[in-house]
Design an enzyme around this catalytic site. Structure first.
Site, PDB file in Angstrom:
ATOM      1  N   GLY A 196     -11.933  -2.694  -5.043  1.00  0.00           N
ATOM      2  CA  GLY A 196     -12.109  -2.433  -6.275  1.00  0.00           C
ATOM      3  C   GLY A 196     -11.325  -3.625  -6.939  1.00  0.00           C
ATOM      4  O   GLY A 196     -10.522  -4.339  -6.467  1.00  0.00           O
ATOM      5  N   CYS A 197     -11.643  -3.753  -8.360  1.00  0.00           N
ATOM      6  CA  CYS A 197     -11.194  -4.884  -8.916  1.00  0.00           C
ATOM      7  C   CYS A 197      -9.822  -4.870  -9.338  1.00  0.00           C
ATOM      8  O   CYS A 197      -9.112  -5.777  -8.971  1.00  0.00           O
ATOM      9  CB  CYS A 197     -12.058  -4.945 -10.470  1.00  0.00           C
ATOM     10  SG  CYS A 197     -12.045  -3.494 -11.444  1.00  0.00           S
ATOM     11  N   TYR A 198      -8.870  -3.751  -9.904  1.00  0.00           N
ATOM     12  CA  TYR A 198      -7.928  -3.597 -10.035  1.00  0.00           C
ATOM     13  C   TYR A 198      -6.943  -3.740  -8.437  1.00  0.00           C
ATOM     14  O   TYR A 198      -6.019  -4.473  -8.644  1.00  0.00           O
ATOM     15  CB  TYR A 198      -7.251  -2.259 -10.523  1.00  0.00           C
ATOM     16  CG  TYR A 198      -7.789  -2.098 -12.334  1.00  0.00           C
ATOM     17  CD1 TYR A 198      -7.032  -2.981 -12.834  1.00  0.00           C
ATOM     18  CD2 TYR A 198      -8.085  -0.771 -12.554  1.00  0.00           C
ATOM     19  CE1 TYR A 198      -7.170  -2.596 -14.495  1.00  0.00           C
ATOM     20  CE2 TYR A 198      -8.423  -0.629 -13.900  1.00  0.00           C
ATOM     21  CZ  TYR A 198      -7.822  -1.790 -14.853  1.00  0.00           C
ATOM     22  OH  TYR A 198      -7.962  -1.473 -16.181  1.00  0.00           O
TER      23      TYR A 198
END
Lengths: 353, 353, 353, 353
Positions: free
Chosen positions: C156-158
């Protein structure tokens, strides 16, 4: 694969920065030397934060350019991009050109056929004698002259947007030559890297405004030169530049009176004939372009509509002012001069979104 | 001071929200009743986050409107603002109007003189009989008719921008009537509160694009109606709306051929004569407007230039599409109908920056 | 040069669109097949406006995917990227994986070691049996496991932003394990392509807001899993995501208590040891990153500071949520699985500005 | 109604401009005199484009201020707002104060109890003797001292955001005093009106970045002073300011360890007890604030969450840095000094959207 050895003068400005991005991704070009005036002595990473951490670029030292350096630089470089303020760009470019290095100039200095026009807008030209040797780097309309060109004048961003939209219509005589209106909106990077009150975020970010209207903008005579060449007669335009609150992109909305029999389809046909499968996409019936769709790309998009009630033709274009409007176009012209396909080494797809 | 008791139908949309802001700060108006369709039963604070924490507003419950409620509402209200989708707005407004409540409608429903024009753009009109009783709420050009008006049609945002810029020129016969071009850029709040792919931030925030060009936008016939009234002859325009990446504001750049003797100064003189010291500022020679300068304000600004080389007149206007372009203008028209000064209770100064 | 034949399932979303951009510029990958659910039957040019006019991409027809098609697709494809909603992505990926096609999944489906954690956040997992075969695609921390991986879960990006900043500190035991705070701001493209009220430009463009705070965001357990793996003990964090008004980019500001002897330099040293000359740039003393500097790039930047007065370590990271935070990282993991250098075919430089 | 006669020194900056907006709409204040250094001799309309066309404001001439003018100005003015660079603001304010004119200073000069703290951050203080007579203008926490105050120090924008969020928690001993983290994002108008490379739109508009972290920002000691006063003990914080790409607004996300028995509800109760029905709205359970909701308003919003897993309390606040964070707060403090209700003459509702 042998690569051309490339130098960039004026690397710390926005067109210089965009050249760094594009040249470093181009398989036939190799960045060898970067120069800047106020930034000399710094590393590229200090001046262009986007290169920090990239081995081979971040530590590259920006050099001062002195005229006498040309003698050694001509051994190190095949091509130099000059991206300096006008007059200065002409002087530096001339030194390299005379030393046998190919020059692609991104200033206005070598764009004008008529020295009087240049001088009425920009002041005295320091290298008048070279104007006749320069080739105008709008590949779509000057492909033949650009073959083997050694001194290339990369066009202005607004000029590119205007001529790509209107060129096919004048070429095919689909529109009357008067009045022609170019209502163009540019992202703020077009104003250059120097901070000014007019580009201070709080006074620019959440509004839109015109500036330099009614013939006051320097791109007016350049647009007129190019449209006149295509039309084969003197063209005058009204050009209304506007500052829009984003970084990159130009949208030009152009208006002209239709000649008998004109239609949107006829305009599209003319544009497709002019641009083929190249870097200018002609949008289909009913499609209108967004600057977002070409941001960071070497491509432009054009689109046409016809208002039968008023007999006005509407010609739209979008491009990225720093890419197809400046640095990517400069490389496209270099590609053309070398006989390489236009798109060689250039990004075709914008980031979306 | 006795205050008029005010109701708002369609309070959850952007023009409704702006009415809440403006009415609650207006010394002669008192917000008594708010209504919404899908939001009925919620508090205003749930639907308009900007009112959270404001005693007397945040807890106000949004009511459902049923036709039979008019009988009791007419006791509670002196004036109702209707800000609903077209046709629905006409129906609701008619109920209040017939019950003796003053109505200011922000939809297109009561704006057109010619029912055929309305119906060709919006479909069947449910209250044709009332059109002749409606007054067009552009105070600068319809002040006399608005006195004691009981059914007011607040103008469209693009229409206001176009007519404020071009009206004085047609009125004073400073321009030819053909071709007239309106190239207008609007902030995204003009598209309403409903989320759509075309207003999704990632595809709208960092670019600009035209839409509904060449006569396809519904404001075209409304602009033409108003310009024709002023000119005393049928006017046709080309109107090119564009979506610009900010929330509020319209910049209209209008182009027309000058009549003999025209000058920028003559245009300014005509505008100053038309607008006086009111809510439309006429900028001085060389000043070009920015939408930022009127954001949130009830005022508009206009500016003029003349391009002698092409004999084209350039007329610029800026306004806030939700304020002077919609809700503040609706209140300005109410003020005029009551004999109060235009600016009564309205914000004159934009936040700057 | 032989190229891997690539398919993309879920091509119409933003990570799909970014894969198209990156795969089409990657010298070792060849885009052969694109699939989408609601967009099947359309051309790629209709769905991704940025490809209009690009020969070979614009006319590519988006195909519907049916499970039985795997038998023929496995002849046509070497690797499939799946970018679908969770559960659906697991199902489609499993079909390709079992048919012998390498799978890089961009959903959350194959990211979790602990099935219970997955199911408490996302609901029942349709392919539990495959979890043990999946490799987590954060190359900087899982390089060895990714060699020859056939089923890769792109992070995931975060999570990427958080782990790149904090990983070296936990690995080198420079910080205490509690409390750890991640205060992260994301551009709106992180919310996906579907228009929602929360991403409607007028309510998102000129403000900033937190959402899903205090453990409510799905990336919390994924960040904790990865930090725990590196730390060798269970880590809990407070994660505060915020929606910032631009399209692309994440800035994570992480806070943790320093262990004895910690310093900003020690943090930088740890990060440089971990990341070498790769896609994560460790900024020098005093340099703080900007999301703008990595926009569109496959690179991230990290930076460290130490507040001696409070004994808190500050760890900053920036990346492009769609590129290094999603699609470029997916390709980087593919590169690693194939034994190619991480940066193969990936854009190193952001557009600047 | 008798109005106080108001002067503004430093009218051309952003807090000066905001004062013009607010004072001109305030029923008990009358703008009589405006002064500026580099802008002296110009009209207000030349310097603040938002006032162009407003009779009585646009033509107001900005005067130079010379110390000897105080003798005549004290006849013309009841209150002066000083919005100048530090040290200069102290000097000018002292002249008016000694002449008997009430002073509200928007610089840092009169904010500090401890002269040593001031001087370590700002350099020598030119009016040390007046510090003890100044009152800190955060009405919510200093209401009693502000009664009849003649020298008011309007608080810093970040300070206001931080103290409004954290004050009730320290006051009611709901959180431990260490560590306390303030992660705050500000719009660019907080950087002032002078154009700088760091506020040039192309390098600021489409990204986010931290600056002056780890105790390097001047608002750190001011936040600590105010939190320490409320807590009754010395408080140290880590403060991480960030530049966010819009004009107005601050979002502060504050983190602190909970004391036994803490809950989000207990935090809300404490805040409601502290702020009542005033200019600080305490959001309900589950509501998180957006800077957009208070833009241009004199109000702030706070919200609380509690993460039981890590025992961290999250305190959020939003305000408009130029309004509640500067100029509206200055007027609120003036209101309090005069015994008027806080909100007198101030805008409660933001423009939405």
């Amino acid at each position: 694969m042998t690569q051309l050895k490339v130098g960039i003068v004026g690397v710390a400005g926005y067109t210089g920065a965009e050249l760094v991005r594009l040249v470093s991704a181009h398989p036939k070009l190799s960045l060898q030397w970067v120069s800047g005036a106020s930034t000399a002595g710094k590393t590229l990473g200090e001046v262009l934060p986007s290169v920090r951490g990239v081995t081979g670029l971040a530590e590259l030292v920006i050099e001062e350019f002195r005229p006498e350096d040309v003698e050694t630089l001509k051994q190190r470089l095949d091509v130099v991009f000059t991206a300096l303020p006008h007059a200065e760009s002409a002087r530096v470019g001339a030194l390299f050109f005379r030393a046998g290095v190919q020059v692609v100039d991104l200033s206005a200095d070598y764009r004008f056929e008529d020295i009087a026009t240049y001088e009425s807008w920009y002041g005295e030209h320091p290298e008048k004698g070279l104007l006749s040797q320069a080739r105008y780097g709008l590949v779509e309309w000057h492909r033949d002259e650009l073959q083997h060109a050694r001194l290339i004048a990369a066009p202005g961003c607004y000029v590119t947007a205007s001529v790509l939209a209107l060129g096919p219509l004048l070429d095919q005589k689909l529109i009357e030559t008067s009045p022609i209106i170019v209502d163009a909106k540019s992202g703020v990077s077009g104003a250059g890297r120097k901070a000014k009150p007019s580009t201070h975020l709080p006074e620019t970010a959440e509004g839109i405004r015109p500036y330099s209207v009614a013939g006051a903008h320097r791109h007016t005579p350049e647009i007129e030169q190019e449209l006149s060449r295509i039309a084969g007669q003197a063209i005058k335009i009204v050009f209304t530049p506007q500052l829009a609150p984003f970084s990159r992109g130009i949208l030009a909305c152009c208006y002209a009176t239709g000649r008998p029999g004109v239609s949107a389809q006829a305009c599209r046909d003319a544009a497709r004939a002019a641009y083929g499968q190249g870097l200018v996409a002609v949008l289909d019936d009913g499609q209108l372009p967004d600057t977002l769709w070409v941001r960071g790309s070497a491509r432009a998009m054009v689109s046409y509509a016809y208002d039968a009630r008023t007999n006005l033709v509407l010609a739209f274009s979008v491009l990225d002012n720093l890419s197809k409007g400046a640095s990517a176009q400069a490389i496209q012209a270099l590609n053309a001069s070398r006989g390489w396909p236009d798109e060689t080494g250039l990004p075709l797809l914008a980031q979306f979104p």
